[in-house]
Design a protein around this motif. Structure first.
Motif, PDB file in Angstrom:
ATOM      1  N   SER A 154       2.042   2.402  -3.617  1.00 43.76           N
ATOM      2  CA  SER A 154       1.104   2.989  -4.559  1.00 43.76           C
ATOM      3  C   SER A 154       0.644   4.342  -4.027  1.00 43.76           C
ATOM      4  O   SER A 154       0.164   4.435  -2.906  1.00 43.76           O
TER       5      SER A 154
ATOM      6  N   ALA B 292      -1.977   6.019  -4.812  1.00 45.41           N
ATOM      7  CA  ALA B 292      -3.412   6.013  -4.585  1.00 45.41           C
ATOM      8  C   ALA B 292      -3.749   5.348  -3.252  1.00 45.41           C
ATOM      9  O   ALA B 292      -4.572   5.837  -2.485  1.00 45.41           O
ATOM     10  N   ARG B 293      -3.088   4.225  -2.969  1.00 46.93           N
ATOM     11  CA  ARG B 293      -3.349   3.546  -1.691  1.00 46.93           C
ATOM     12  C   ARG B 293      -2.825   4.353  -0.518  1.00 46.93           C
ATOM     13  O   ARG B 293      -3.424   4.359   0.551  1.00 46.93           O
TER      14      ARG B 293
ATOM     15  N   ALA C  11       0.824  -1.211   0.000  1.00 47.99           N
ATOM     16  CA  ALA C  11       0.000   0.000   0.000  1.00 47.99           C
ATOM     17  C   ALA C  11       0.857   1.260   0.000  1.00 47.99           C
ATOM     18  O   ALA C  11       0.485   2.262  -0.570  1.00 47.99           O
TER      19      ALA C  11
ATOM     20  N   MET D  94      -2.810   7.590  -0.374  1.00 49.29           N
ATOM     21  CA  MET D  94      -3.803   8.635  -0.169  1.00 49.29           C
ATOM     22  C   MET D  94      -5.044   8.073   0.515  1.00 49.29           C
ATOM     23  O   MET D  94      -5.623   8.708   1.401  1.00 49.29           O
ATOM     24  N   GLN D  95      -5.466   6.850   0.146  1.00 49.54           N
ATOM     25  CA  GLN D  95      -6.609   6.230   0.794  1.00 49.54           C
ATOM     26  C   GLN D  95      -6.341   6.005   2.277  1.00 49.54           C
ATOM     27  O   GLN D  95      -7.219   6.232   3.115  1.00 49.54           O
ATOM     28  N   GLU D  96      -5.143   5.556   2.608  1.00 50.18           N
ATOM     29  CA  GLU D  96      -4.795   5.357   4.014  1.00 50.18           C
ATOM     30  C   GLU D  96      -4.813   6.677   4.776  1.00 50.18           C
ATOM     31  O   GLU D  96      -5.328   6.753   5.891  1.00 50.18           O
ATOM     32  N   THR D  97      -4.263   7.723   4.173  1.00 45.04           N
ATOM     33  CA  THR D  97      -4.230   9.030   4.830  1.00 45.04           C
ATOM     34  C   THR D  97      -5.640   9.559   5.052  1.00 45.04           C
ATOM     35  O   THR D  97      -5.975  10.023   6.146  1.00 45.04           O
ATOM     36  N   LEU D  98      -6.485   9.491   4.022  1.00 44.19           N
ATOM     37  CA  LEU D  98      -7.857   9.965   4.164  1.00 44.19           C
ATOM     38  C   LEU D  98      -8.639   9.111   5.151  1.00 44.19           C
ATOM     39  O   LEU D  98      -9.465   9.626   5.908  1.00 44.19           O
ATOM     40  N   GLY D  99      -8.379   7.809   5.159  1.00 47.21           N
ATOM     41  CA  GLY D  99      -9.052   6.936   6.110  1.00 47.21           C
ATOM     42  C   GLY D  99      -8.720   7.304   7.547  1.00 47.21           C
ATOM     43  O   GLY D  99      -9.597   7.319   8.413  1.00 47.21           O
TER      44      GLY D  99
END
Length: 94
Positions: free
Chosen positions: A41, A43-44, A38, A46-51
């Motif tokens: 990538s 994108a992943r 993760a 960013m998903q972790e940060t936003l999560g």
């Protein structure tokens, strides 16, 4: 002015590639469940940060709209949408 490089490939030598699968332990095996994949990538990542950021936000009384304000916003938004649809259909039908 752009400069162009010319590469001579006439003297290049090629080596045959083996047709056997590479299952040795030295090659990295990446899977979807690999936590280190993760971070590789964007994108992943960013998903972790936003999560993490959205998990910190809690629904409190301060950031919850009153019921009247919510219903008014929905009615206004839906009313504007259906009014635009009505006029668009009326313009096409004539």
């Amino acid at each position: 002015m752009a400069q162009t490089a010319r590469i001579d490939v006439s003297s290049a030598q090629t080596t045959p590639v083996e047709d056997t699968p590479h299952d040795d332990a030295s090659s990295p095996q990446l899977t979807i469940d690999d936590p280190s994949a993760a971070s590789k990538s964007p994108a992943r990542a960013m998903q972790e940060t936003l999560g993490r950021e959205f998990a910190m936000v809690e629904a409190t009384e301060e950031n919850v709209w009153p019921l009247r304000q919510t219903v008014a916003l929905v009615m206004l938004g839906c009313g504007a949408f259906w009014t635009a649809v009505y006029f668009a259909v009326a313009a096409f039908v004539g």
